[in-house]
Design a protein around this motif. Structure first.
Motif, PDB file in Angstrom:
ATOM      1  N   ALA A  72      63.554 108.580  47.848  1.00  0.00           N
ATOM      2  CA  ALA A  72      64.197 109.777  47.312  1.00  0.00           C
ATOM      3  C   ALA A  72      64.727 109.496  45.910  1.00  0.00           C
ATOM      4  CB  ALA A  72      65.342 110.210  48.216  1.00  0.00           C
ATOM      5  N   PRO A  73      64.244 110.206  44.905  1.00  0.00           N
ATOM      6  CA  PRO A  73      64.758 109.981  43.541  1.00  0.00           C
ATOM      7  C   PRO A  73      66.271 110.127  43.444  1.00  0.00           C
ATOM      8  CG  PRO A  73      62.788 111.364  43.494  1.00  0.00           C
ATOM      9  CD  PRO A  73      63.187 111.231  44.941  1.00  0.00           C
ATOM     10  N   GLY A  74      66.859 111.012  44.264  1.00  0.00           N
ATOM     11  CA  GLY A  74      68.295 111.242  44.177  1.00  0.00           C
ATOM     12  C   GLY A  74      69.145 110.050  44.564  1.00  0.00           C
ATOM     13  N   ALA A  75      68.552 109.075  45.265  1.00  0.00           N
ATOM     14  CA  ALA A  75      69.326 107.897  45.665  1.00  0.00           C
ATOM     15  C   ALA A  75      69.375 106.826  44.586  1.00  0.00           C
ATOM     16  CB  ALA A  75      68.742 107.306  46.954  1.00  0.00           C
ATOM     17  N   ARG A  76      68.509 106.948  43.598  1.00  0.00           N
ATOM     18  CA  ARG A  76      68.354 105.840  42.644  1.00  0.00           C
ATOM     19  C   ARG A  76      69.557 105.669  41.726  1.00  0.00           C
ATOM     20  NH1 ARG A  76      62.129 107.691  41.476  1.00  0.00           N
ATOM     21  NH2 ARG A  76      61.396 107.259  43.610  1.00  0.00           N
ATOM     22  N   GLY A  77      70.251 106.752  41.414  1.00  0.00           N
ATOM     23  CA  GLY A  77      71.394 106.637  40.518  1.00  0.00           C
ATOM     24  C   GLY A  77      72.730 106.712  41.218  1.00  0.00           C
ATOM     25  N   ALA A  78      72.732 106.704  42.542  1.00  0.00           N
ATOM     26  CA  ALA A  78      73.981 106.835  43.301  1.00  0.00           C
ATOM     27  C   ALA A  78      74.619 105.468  43.526  1.00  0.00           C
ATOM     28  CB  ALA A  78      73.721 107.514  44.642  1.00  0.00           C
ATOM     29  N   GLY A  79      75.913 105.371  43.264  1.00  0.00           N
ATOM     30  CA  GLY A  79      76.598 104.120  43.534  1.00  0.00           C
ATOM     31  C   GLY A  79      76.676 103.829  45.021  1.00  0.00           C
ATOM     32  N   THR A  80      76.952 104.855  45.816  1.00  0.00           N
ATOM     33  CA  THR A  80      77.024 104.733  47.270  1.00  0.00           C
ATOM     34  C   THR A  80      75.894 105.533  47.891  1.00  0.00           C
ATOM     35  OG1 THR A  80      79.436 104.547  47.200  1.00  0.00           O
ATOM     36  CG2 THR A  80      78.467 105.147  49.301  1.00  0.00           C
ATOM     37  N   VAL A  81      75.205 104.943  48.862  1.00  0.00           N
ATOM     38  CA  VAL A  81      74.148 105.638  49.576  1.00  0.00           C
ATOM     39  C   VAL A  81      74.453 105.578  51.072  1.00  0.00           C
ATOM     40  CG1 VAL A  81      71.673 105.801  50.045  1.00  0.00           C
ATOM     41  CG2 VAL A  81      72.470 105.015  47.792  1.00  0.00           C
ATOM     42  N   HIS A  82      74.449 106.733  51.731  1.00  0.00           N
ATOM     43  CA  HIS A  82      74.537 106.803  53.184  1.00  0.00           C
ATOM     44  C   HIS A  82      73.118 106.867  53.742  1.00  0.00           C
ATOM     45  CE1 HIS A  82      78.733 108.905  52.777  1.00  0.00           C
ATOM     46  NE2 HIS A  82      78.785 107.602  52.555  1.00  0.00           N
ATOM     47  N   LEU A  83      72.882 106.170  54.842  1.00  0.00           N
ATOM     48  CA  LEU A  83      71.526 106.173  55.388  1.00  0.00           C
ATOM     49  C   LEU A  83      71.536 105.761  56.850  1.00  0.00           C
ATOM     50  CD1 LEU A  83      70.364 102.933  55.523  1.00  0.00           C
ATOM     51  CD2 LEU A  83      70.654 103.223  53.077  1.00  0.00           C
ATOM     52  N   GLY A  84      70.371 105.820  57.463  1.00  0.00           N
ATOM     53  CA  GLY A  84      70.193 105.349  58.834  1.00  0.00           C
ATOM     54  C   GLY A  84      70.116 106.443  59.865  1.00  0.00           C
ATOM     55  N   VAL A  85      70.725 107.624  59.589  1.00  0.00           N
ATOM     56  CA  VAL A  85      70.787 108.684  60.589  1.00  0.00           C
ATOM     57  C   VAL A  85      70.639 110.044  59.922  1.00  0.00           C
ATOM     58  CG1 VAL A  85      72.305 107.347  62.119  1.00  0.00           C
ATOM     59  CG2 VAL A  85      73.309 108.930  60.449  1.00  0.00           C
ATOM     60  N   ASP A  86      70.251 111.031  60.755  1.00  0.00           N
ATOM     61  CA  ASP A  86      70.340 112.430  60.351  1.00  0.00           C
ATOM     62  C   ASP A  86      71.599 113.018  60.979  1.00  0.00           C
ATOM     63  OD1 ASP A  86      69.699 112.668  63.031  1.00  0.00           O
ATOM     64  OD2 ASP A  86      67.687 113.485  62.680  1.00  0.00           O
ATOM     65  N   LEU A  87      71.731 114.346  60.990  1.00  0.00           N
ATOM     66  CA  LEU A  87      72.964 114.947  61.503  1.00  0.00           C
ATOM     67  C   LEU A  87      73.218 114.596  62.960  1.00  0.00           C
ATOM     68  CD1 LEU A  87      73.035 118.485  59.847  1.00  0.00           C
ATOM     69  CD2 LEU A  87      74.625 116.592  59.478  1.00  0.00           C
ATOM     70  N   ASP A  88      72.196 114.656  63.799  1.00  0.00           N
ATOM     71  CA  ASP A  88      72.393 114.300  65.204  1.00  0.00           C
ATOM     72  C   ASP A  88      72.641 112.807  65.368  1.00  0.00           C
ATOM     73  OD1 ASP A  88      72.101 116.922  66.005  1.00  0.00           O
ATOM     74  OD2 ASP A  88      69.957 116.726  66.459  1.00  0.00           O
ATOM     75  N   GLY A  89      72.081 112.010  64.462  1.00  0.00           N
ATOM     76  CA  GLY A  89      72.275 110.567  64.544  1.00  0.00           C
ATOM     77  C   GLY A  89      73.717 110.135  64.358  1.00  0.00           C
ATOM     78  N   GLU A 103      68.426  96.117  57.957  1.00  0.00           N
ATOM     79  CA  GLU A 103      67.373  96.038  56.947  1.00  0.00           C
ATOM     80  C   GLU A 103      66.207  96.966  57.284  1.00  0.00           C
ATOM     81  OE1 GLU A 103      66.463  91.923  56.197  1.00  0.00           O
ATOM     82  OE2 GLU A 103      68.296  91.683  54.999  1.00  0.00           O
ATOM     83  N   ALA A 104      65.964  97.196  58.567  1.00  0.00           N
ATOM     84  CA  ALA A 104      64.917  98.154  58.950  1.00  0.00           C
ATOM     85  C   ALA A 104      65.296  99.562  58.503  1.00  0.00           C
ATOM     86  CB  ALA A 104      64.689  98.110  60.459  1.00  0.00           C
ATOM     87  N   ALA A 105      66.597  99.899  58.628  1.00  0.00           N
ATOM     88  CA  ALA A 105      67.052 101.220  58.192  1.00  0.00           C
ATOM     89  C   ALA A 105      66.879 101.388  56.687  1.00  0.00           C
ATOM     90  CB  ALA A 105      68.509 101.422  58.584  1.00  0.00           C
ATOM     91  N   VAL A 106      67.194 100.338  55.920  1.00  0.00           N
ATOM     92  CA  VAL A 106      66.994 100.416  54.470  1.00  0.00           C
ATOM     93  C   VAL A 106      65.507 100.522  54.151  1.00  0.00           C
ATOM     94  CG1 VAL A 106      67.422  99.303  52.252  1.00  0.00           C
ATOM     95  CG2 VAL A 106      69.101  99.072  54.091  1.00  0.00           C
TER      96      VAL A 106
END
Length: 532
Positions: free
Chosen positions: A334-351, A415-418
């Motif tokens: 996702a291009p939007g993650a490239r300039g973000a200092g903090t990135v949330h990841l690993g889950v969607d809303l239900d996750g 690391e799999a999530a990343v």
């Protein structure tokens, strides 16, 4: 063995302890800070733990609360070497399908991105921002002052009106999952709110999670998620330098073994080597409530009800953290993650809900929600050009036995999530360093079992329930002793309010009303918020 006498002893040189010491030296007190570790900072420290030239923040890293805090701002730490930096974008939530919800510095840009998830969601976001801007100052005042916040509460009511105050009261108890459904049609807005709520340990379907998510998201929209240039430790260094410049003393490698109580009053401390420090006016403790009352004071000196309530004290979820030296920029899909200092990841809303359910029953989540920090994106000094100093953490259950196999399995999950949102990440990793919950506690005893917030942020242990029902203030049942840690109201986060409130209480108890006024005028409480 030696004996020394000062006006006040501060136990612990974490950010709250250092803020307390600063407030007291500003009032003209002779102050001694005693820290068990060899360096100051508590959970605000930086070191090269992965590879040479890569500086990693060992605990906290981004500081929206510090940037907004009238306490920290009023100390004018820029005069003592602190310089704030910000990433091009504040925060992103990267989804496995390649999309990302992005919190930009400009609310209009954030709104435009949310409209891509669902038309009209941008306007819904801007409505939240306008509501925040209307009540920001009195709300921050109320959050960062001792409970009950009478004067700031009146100002908040005047600013928001009866209807607005009722809406705010409802927000305070609304689950963030419900808040997202009420305000937005698409996923983007709820992802930003819920991810921010998950910085605390309150489940997304629990009362109170909505206000956490809203507050951090709005602070991110307001002041960003800034970092100290050179590492988190520079914030602690600036706080310590200001104490010393004001005439205070700081001794590291000095463990306090007991608070000395004579005639029912705290009169000083005894250190592990048998030395004593007498305190004319007060002892301020930047340690957890259980450690202070059980270990340093002794339960026998406490009322029966408080002893019972301490048995019910609840810790927040432990933290498991991985630090990386990465040889090139993170290859986000996702291009939007490239300039973000903090990135949330690993889950969607239900996750989010699945992760919280796992934690509540004591399971390590198979697909954990994680916070990922791109520190070089925020501060180019953190690693060589073209590389990234990065970290990620997840919450894990209490009681987990972290054998070598369990550690390896959880690092694999992380690391799999990343890798799902940044294919090729593993190949770019040069080195890693792992911090298990026990490692966090070994480096800072206040991080009990890897819990970083001084106790749960759940509503049953906030406000006048913190650290036990009926307190909500820095004063303790032992006159002359003040709780100055995140176990006190308003709780975790690097904002300095717990230490500041303890210092104000100590000054007030000593009858130094003039000193209180002098200290206040040196802070942003009056300059920025118009009074406390």
């Amino acid at each position: 063995m030696s004996t020394r006498t000062v006006d006040a002893v501060v136990i612990g040189a974490g950010p709250n302890g250092l803020v307390a010491a600063n407030a007291l030296v500003d009032a003209g007190w002779e102050v001694l800070v005693l820290e068990a570790q060899d360096t100051v900072g508590g959970a605000v420290r930086t070191a090269e733990v992965t590879a040479p030239g890569f500086r990693n923040d060992l605990f906290s890293a981004f500081y929206p609360l510090a940037a907004a805090s009238p306490v920290i701002r009023g100390l004018e730490l820029e005069q003592h070497g602190l310089h704030w930096l910000r990433a091009p974008d504040v925060l992103a939530h990267a989804l496995d399908d390649g999309r990302a919800a992005v919190l930009h510095h400009d609310p209009a840009e954030t709104a435009a991105g949310l409209d891509e998830f669902a038309g009209g969601d941008g306007d819904a976001w801007l409505e939240l921002v306008r509501g925040w801007q209307r009540i920001r100052d009195p709300l921050l005042d109320a959050l960062f002052t001792p409970f009950p916040p009478v004067r700031s509460g009146v100002r908040l009511l005047a600013r928001s009106g009866v209807a607005g105050s009722l809406d705010l009261a409802r927000l305070a108890v609304t689950p963030v999952r419900r808040l997202g459904h009420e305000r937005f049609r698409g996923e983007g807005g709820p992802l930003l709110l819920t991810g921010n709520a998950m910085h605390a340990d309150v489940p997304p379907d629990a009362a109170g999670s909505g206000v956490f998510g809203w507050l951090l998201a709005m602070l991110g929209q307001d002041v960003g998620f800034p970092v100290p240039q050179g590492g988190a430790g520079q914030l602690a260094a600036a706080l310590a330098a200001r104490v010393v410049a004001g005439g205070g003393d700081i001794e590291t490698g000095t463990r306090v073994e007991a608070v000395e109580v004579v005639g029912g009053r705290a009169v000083g401390v005894r250190t592990q080597d048998g030395s004593r420090v007498r305190a004319r006016h007060g002892v301020l403790a930047d340690v957890t409530a259980p450690a202070l009352f059980r270990d340093l004071v002794g339960l026998a000196r406490l009322p029966h009800r408080m002893r019972r309530d301490l048995d019910r004290f609840q810790w927040d979820h432990p933290t498991f953290k991985v630090n990386w030296a990465v040889g090139r920029p993170i290859p986000w899909t996702a291009p939007g993650a490239r300039g973000a200092g903090t990135v949330h990841l690993g889950v969607d809303l239900d996750g989010f809900v699945d992760t919280s359910a796992d934690l509540s029953v004591g399971r390590v989540p198979e697909r954990p929600f994680m916070l990922f920090g791109q520190m070089t994106t925020s501060d180019p000094s953190r690693s060589p050009a073209g590389t990234e100093s990065a970290w990620a953490y997840t919450h894990v259950p209490h009681g987990t036995v972290w054998s070598d196999d369990a550690v390896a399995a959880h690092v694999e999950r992380i690391e799999a999530a990343v890798e799902r949102v940044a294919p090729g990440f593993r190949d770019a990793v040069v080195a890693r360093s792992i911090q298990r919950p026990g490692d966090l506690e070994a480096a800072n005893e206040s991080l009990r079992g890897g819990a970083v917030n001084g106790g749960t942020s759940a509503i049953h242990q906030q406000l006048f329930f913190r650290p036990v029902p009926g307190l909500g203030r820095p004063e303790t049942p032992v006159p002359g002793l003040f709780l100055a840690s995140a176990s006190a109201h308003p709780g975790g986060g690097v904002h300095g309010a717990c230490g500041w409130n303890a210092a104000r209480a100590a000054l007030g108890a000593a009858g130094r009303t003039g000193a209180v006024r002098r200290a206040l005028t040196r802070t942003a409480w009056e300059r920025v918020l118009g009074g406390g």
